[in-house]
Scaffold this active site. Structure first.
Site, short mmCIF file in Angstrom:
data_model
loop_
_atom_site.label_atom_id
_atom_site.label_comp_id
_atom_site.label_asym_id
_atom_site.label_seq_id
_atom_site.Cartn_x
_atom_site.Cartn_y
_atom_site.Cartn_z
N ASP A 1 0.88 -1.17 0.00
CA ASP A 1 0.00 0.00 0.00
C ASP A 1 0.91 1.22 0.00
OD1 ASP A 1 -1.65 2.14 0.52
OD2 ASP A 1 -2.67 1.20 2.23
N ILE A 2 0.96 1.94 -1.11
CA ILE A 2 1.94 3.01 -1.24
C ILE A 2 1.60 4.23 -0.40
CG2 ILE A 2 2.57 2.23 -3.54
CD1 ILE A 2 1.16 4.69 -4.67
N ASN B 1 1.42 5.79 -11.23
CA ASN B 1 0.17 5.48 -11.91
C ASN B 1 -0.97 5.17 -10.95
OD1 ASN B 1 -1.63 4.29 -14.16
ND2 ASN B 1 -1.30 2.55 -12.78
N TYR C 1 -11.46 14.50 -6.54
CA TYR C 1 -10.63 13.83 -7.55
C TYR C 1 -9.96 14.87 -8.45
CZ TYR C 1 -9.43 10.65 -11.39
OH TYR C 1 -8.76 9.93 -12.36
N ALA D 1 -9.24 17.92 -7.71
CA ALA D 1 -8.22 18.63 -6.93
C ALA D 1 -6.93 17.83 -6.86
CB ALA D 1 -8.75 18.90 -5.52
N LYS E 1 -5.87 15.42 -8.96
CA LYS E 1 -5.24 15.25 -10.27
C LYS E 1 -4.66 16.56 -10.80
CE LYS E 1 -5.71 10.84 -10.87
NZ LYS E 1 -4.51 9.97 -10.97
#
Length: 272
Positions: free
Chosen positions: A62-63, A89, A158, A160, A162
């Protein structure tokens, strides 16, 4: 930009754009560390990478956890020898009216879409610069979204995140100017991946889906041309993006009559 013999990390490599990118890079002899939460899917991608001519190692992680950036970079360095590629990604989405989106989903989007790639890039910078100093032009590629170019209703958080990762790319590109580290940001429109399965919005609402293979082909071809800003959206979305750049309020007026239909179509769009 030479994409052959890349040594690097792809996050969110178990499916979608991450998987297709890994396979496409494998066709150019890539050596990859595939990172994601779903280990069985990572092993499926690894087999596809091997079949395509590359090599792959799997790290289920889990990054968004505190130790993930250093753990990933240490694993990549040990497995691959050098790091001259980082593909940020991994991402998630939850659509709907802001007041209807649970605070946990808001935090999850901020942590995975924005904070995690910033911290992973920070952890990898020294290795990326070292590879560039040794003659291997390094690449940092972030998968943003077409929504970063025209923010759409019911995607406030979302959009915000991206938009934030796109701004991060601009700033980092300027910060690393002349170092041999190429910073690029991709802006895919709606793509036929698992992430879009729970959305009912289609071409009539500006969410026409492109096949993931086409998107990845366009993305890699743009990188070979040394592009930094890579837009793979369909023409209909590009037209709205141009309208937004010239006259944002015209986008408001164009969307207003369709707001009820759009809200109904994306109300259950969730991939977290």
């Amino acid at each position: 930009m030479d994409l052959t013999d890349r040594h690097g990390v792809v996050t969110g490599a178990g499916s979608g754009i991450g998987r297709e990118l890994a396979i496409a890079l494998a066709g150019r002899g890539a050596h990859l560390l595939l990172v994601g939460r779903r280990e069985p899917l990572l092993h499926e991608t690894a087999a596809m990478v091997s079949a395509a001519g590359g090599t792959a190692h799997v790290l289920a992680a889990d990054i968004t956890t505190e130790d993930a950036p250093e753990r990933i970079v240490t694993e990549a360095r040990g497995r691959l020898g050098r790091i001259d590629l980082l593909v940020n990604n991994a991402g998630n989405v939850r659509a709907g009216r802001l007041e209807d989106v649970h605070v946990d989903d808001i935090r999850a989007m901020v942590e995975l879409n924005l904070l995690a790639p910033i911290l992973l890039t920070r952890a990898a910078i020294a290795d990326l610069r070292a590879a560039a100093d040794a003659g291997h032009t390094s690449i940092v590629l972030a998968i943003s979204s077409g929504i970063a170019l025209v923010s759409l209703p019911f995607y406030a958080t979302y959009a915000a995140t991206k938009t934030g990762i796109a701004a991060f790319g601009h700033a980092l590109r300027r910060e690393l100017h002349g170092t041999g580290v190429h910073v690029a940001t991709a802006y895919p429109g709606a793509t036929a991946t698992e992430m879009m399965d729970s959305s009912l919005a289609g071409e009539d609402l500006g969410f026409g889906r492109r096949p993931v293979g086409e998107v990845v082909t366009d993305l890699l071809e743009a990188l070979t041309r040394d592009e930094h800003e890579i837009n793979t959206s369909l023409p209909t979305r590009r037209a709205m993006q141009q309208m937004h750049a010239n006259d944002p309020l015209a986008v408001d007026a164009a969307l207003a009559p369709r707001l009820p239909q759009l809200e109904a179509a994306v109300r259950n769009h969730r991939r977290i």
